[in-house]
Design an enzyme around this catalytic site. Structure first.
Site, PDB file in Angstrom:
ATOM      1  CG  ASP A 165      -1.975   1.065   1.162  1.00  0.00           C
ATOM      2  OD1 ASP A 165      -2.040   1.773   0.141  1.00  0.00           O
ATOM      3  OD2 ASP A 165      -2.739   1.207   2.136  1.00  0.00           O
ATOM      4  CB  ALA A 166       3.566   2.100  -2.163  1.00  0.00           C
ATOM      5  CE  LYS A 167      -3.560   5.127   0.189  1.00  0.00           C
ATOM      6  NZ  LYS A 167      -2.986   4.147   1.140  1.00  0.00           N
ATOM      7  NE  ARG A 168       6.458   4.842  -3.730  1.00  0.00           N
ATOM      8  CZ  ARG A 168       6.435   4.778  -2.403  1.00  0.00           C
ATOM      9  NH1 ARG A 168       5.361   5.164  -1.746  1.00  0.00           N
ATOM     10  NH2 ARG A 168       7.491   4.352  -1.724  1.00  0.00           N
TER      11      ARG A 168
ATOM     12  CB  THR B  94      -2.318   1.130  -3.483  1.00  0.00           C
ATOM     13  OG1 THR B  94      -1.270   1.611  -2.623  1.00  0.00           O
ATOM     14  CG2 THR B  94      -3.043  -0.022  -2.810  1.00  0.00           C
TER      15      THR B  94
END
Length: 266
Positions: free
Chosen positions: A96-99, A123
């Site tokens: 869950d890094a939301k890059r 993510t």
């Protein structure tokens, strides 16, 4: 490697859609766990994994909690991911890094999480467009695009109508699902949006949904489950973090975590 159908079969065989979020805060680790920060976090994480693996089909590691620990945190992140894959390879592992970035930068992110670490998915923010997601499309891996998030600020943009009257999140779903197939991409959809989850499912019937917001954030598990399941009776990960990780702050924390996780079986 995973496919959509393989994930469906895993859910149906284990009778659970639970994804355990390893958002480990060192300040909340039970006091009886002592040692260096690495020793404490690793003991806590491995104990949670040992206690919950029977009751879940996925783990989601929120990288922010590890990045906040500096260089050592990255080592803990790596070793936690390696522990999961070496002991429970059948579990789906999400970063869950939301890059979200273009070209070479996106390719470096993909290399970091897919090649240097054993994650099955990551993510991603869709704000910069389809080309920023393409480097994450690999056989057996999934890009998980933020469509409708669980936070209150999601209404600032995601629920706002576009020129054709459709809210922005629907445009994201339509654009990305038309480009990428069920074995390539998933969508984040917050349980806090209630029946809108059912709308999301109708728009992307064949893609997986990663659903945060159940439990502490107020989303109802059974309602969310009924709204999100696909025709096969699967197609969704429902994430729970704090409710499981911190079910107890005492020596029985792992037992309490197992009890909390078992409640997501169906």
């Amino acid at each position: 490697m995973f496919t959509k159908d393989a994930l469906d079969n895993l859910i149906l065989s284990k009778r659970t859609v639970l994804c355990v979020g390893l958002d480990t805060d060192p300040a909340k680790i039970p006091a009886h766990i002592t040692g260096t920060i690495r020793q404490r976090v690793m003991e806590f994480n491995t104990s949670i994994i040992k206690a919950t693996h029977k009751y879940c089909i996925a783990y989601k590691i929120n990288t922010a909690f590890y990045e906040a620990m500096g260089a050592e945190g990255w080592q803990i992140l790596f070793h936690t991911a390696e522990y999961i894959k070496s002991h429970h390879s059948q579990h789906f592992l999400i970063a869950d890094a939301k890059r979200g970035d273009i070209g070479n930068t996106a390719e470096r992110y993909a290399k970091a999480f897919y090649d240097e670490m054993p994650f099955d998915a990551i993510t991603l923010s869709p704000y910069m467009g389809i080309d920023t997601v393409e480097p994450f499309i690999r056989r057996g891996k999934f890009a998980i695009v933020l469509a409708l998030t669980s936070n209150t600020g999601s209404s600032d943009f995601q629920l706002q109508p576009m020129d054709d009257g459709k809210p922005l999140y629907q445009k994201v779903l339509e654009k990305f699902s038309a480009k990428f197939g069920k074995d390539e991409i998933m969508f984040v959809t917050g349980a806090t949006h209630g029946t809108i989850v059912k709308t999301v499912r109708s728009l992307v019937p064949n893609h997986y949904l990663l659903i945060p917001g159940v439990g502490v954030q107020g989303g109802d598990y059974l309602t969310t489950l009924s709204n999100a399941l696909n025709e096969s009776g699967a197609g969704v990960f429902i994430n729970s973090s704090r409710e499981i990780l911190y079910a107890s702050s005492y020596e029985d924390f792992d037992v309490a975590a197992a009890v909390a996780a078992s409640k997501y079986n169906f």
